[in-house]
Design a protein around this motif. Sequence first.
Motif, PDB file in Angstrom:
ATOM      1  N   GLY A 225      23.361 -96.473   6.338  1.00 16.60           N
ATOM      2  CA  GLY A 225      22.291 -96.446   7.367  1.00 16.60           C
ATOM      3  C   GLY A 225      21.698 -94.600   7.278  1.00 16.60           C
ATOM      4  O   GLY A 225      21.597 -94.505   6.657  1.00 16.60           O
ATOM      5  N   LEU A 226      21.520 -93.920   8.733  1.00 20.95           N
ATOM      6  CA  LEU A 226      20.664 -93.397   8.208  1.00 20.95           C
ATOM      7  C   LEU A 226      21.712 -92.352   8.579  1.00 20.95           C
ATOM      8  O   LEU A 226      22.470 -92.261  10.253  1.00 20.95           O
ATOM      9  CB  LEU A 226      19.363 -93.580   9.228  1.00 20.95           C
TER      10      LEU A 226
ATOM     11  N   GLY B 239      26.104 -85.018   7.464  1.00 22.30           N
ATOM     12  CA  GLY B 239      26.787 -86.370   7.719  1.00 22.30           C
ATOM     13  C   GLY B 239      27.784 -86.813   5.965  1.00 22.30           C
ATOM     14  O   GLY B 239      27.786 -86.627   5.611  1.00 22.30           O
ATOM     15  N   SER B 240      28.666 -88.035   7.451  1.00 20.54           N
ATOM     16  CA  SER B 240      28.980 -88.642   6.241  1.00 20.54           C
ATOM     17  C   SER B 240      28.975 -90.449   6.770  1.00 20.54           C
ATOM     18  O   SER B 240      28.570 -90.575   7.687  1.00 20.54           O
ATOM     19  CB  SER B 240      30.718 -88.268   6.333  1.00 20.54           C
ATOM     20  N   LEU B 241      29.316 -91.092   5.335  1.00 16.98           N
ATOM     21  CA  LEU B 241      29.104 -92.328   5.890  1.00 16.98           C
ATOM     22  C   LEU B 241      30.379 -92.902   4.776  1.00 16.98           C
ATOM     23  O   LEU B 241      30.506 -92.083   3.449  1.00 16.98           O
ATOM     24  CB  LEU B 241      27.906 -92.702   4.858  1.00 16.98           C
ATOM     25  N   ARG B 242      31.059 -94.155   4.648  1.00 16.57           N
ATOM     26  CA  ARG B 242      31.622 -94.983   4.480  1.00 16.57           C
ATOM     27  C   ARG B 242      31.341 -96.786   3.524  1.00 16.57           C
ATOM     28  O   ARG B 242      30.740 -96.910   4.760  1.00 16.57           O
ATOM     29  CB  ARG B 242      33.114 -94.810   4.192  1.00 16.57           C
TER      30      ARG B 242
ATOM     31  N   LYS C 160      22.922 -85.081   1.521  1.00 22.88           N
ATOM     32  CA  LYS C 160      22.097 -84.657   0.959  1.00 22.88           C
ATOM     33  C   LYS C 160      20.787 -85.256   1.287  1.00 22.88           C
ATOM     34  O   LYS C 160      20.996 -86.659   0.408  1.00 22.88           O
ATOM     35  CB  LYS C 160      22.136 -83.343  -0.217  1.00 22.88           C
ATOM     36  N   PRO C 161      19.457 -85.038   1.026  1.00 24.58           N
ATOM     37  CA  PRO C 161      18.842 -85.509   1.049  1.00 24.58           C
ATOM     38  C   PRO C 161      18.423 -85.977  -0.139  1.00 24.58           C
ATOM     39  O   PRO C 161      17.773 -87.234  -0.026  1.00 24.58           O
ATOM     40  CB  PRO C 161      16.951 -84.712   1.547  1.00 24.58           C
TER      41      PRO C 161
ATOM     42  N   THR D 233      20.132 -93.994   3.902  1.00 20.36           N
ATOM     43  CA  THR D 233      19.078 -92.385   4.436  1.00 20.36           C
ATOM     44  C   THR D 233      19.734 -91.507   4.490  1.00 20.36           C
ATOM     45  O   THR D 233      20.256 -91.157   6.144  1.00 20.36           O
ATOM     46  CB  THR D 233      17.400 -93.243   4.756  1.00 20.36           C
ATOM     47  N   VAL D 234      19.465 -90.137   3.709  1.00 24.76           N
ATOM     48  CA  VAL D 234      19.744 -89.080   4.879  1.00 24.76           C
ATOM     49  C   VAL D 234      17.947 -88.017   5.402  1.00 24.76           C
ATOM     50  O   VAL D 234      17.294 -88.166   4.220  1.00 24.76           O
ATOM     51  CB  VAL D 234      20.689 -88.117   3.067  1.00 24.76           C
ATOM     52  N   SER D 235      18.037 -87.795   6.345  1.00 28.65           N
ATOM     53  CA  SER D 235      17.436 -86.742   6.691  1.00 28.65           C
ATOM     54  C   SER D 235      17.769 -85.113   6.947  1.00 28.65           C
ATOM     55  O   SER D 235      18.376 -85.022   7.090  1.00 28.65           O
ATOM     56  CB  SER D 235      16.771 -87.057   7.851  1.00 28.65           C
ATOM     57  N   SER D 236      16.996 -84.382   6.800  1.00 33.10           N
ATOM     58  CA  SER D 236      16.783 -82.904   6.780  1.00 33.10           C
ATOM     59  C   SER D 236      17.393 -82.902   8.363  1.00 33.10           C
ATOM     60  O   SER D 236      17.168 -83.309   9.100  1.00 33.10           O
ATOM     61  CB  SER D 236      15.729 -82.518   6.551  1.00 33.10           C
TER      62      SER D 236
END
Length: 123
Positions: free
Chosen positions: A10-11, A16-19, A87-88, A120-123
């Motif tokens: 996801g975005l 932040g974190s994702l699993r 990170k982005p 997707t990692v946004s700034s």
Amino acid sequence: QVVLVESGGGLVQAGGSLRLSCAASGGTFPFYTMAWFRQAPGKERDFVAAISWSDGRTFSADSVKGRFTISRDNTKKTAYLQMNSLKPEDTAVYYCAAIKFGWTTSHNEYPYWGQGTQVTVSS
């Protein structure tokens, strides 16, 4: 016969974190190794982390050490990738892969792949 299904992408904002989850079904199980790779547009598919299904030993790429953790649930036939401090530069399609025999970080040696999940990692 062997199906790997990723989920959890996801975005997310930087930091932040994702699993991510990779559920395996069909074919022969367990695999010797399950791994995560990622591929950004226009770039090669790079190794992220791998885990041995038998003893749980892990190995991670230098770029994600201290931030990403790979784990597995034997009963659920599922591998996970916990991603923290994103990170982005982590933006990519993340793929789950498996190999029945061997311990390797080379993507061209993995015969089984999931469809990929976008991170997707946004700034």
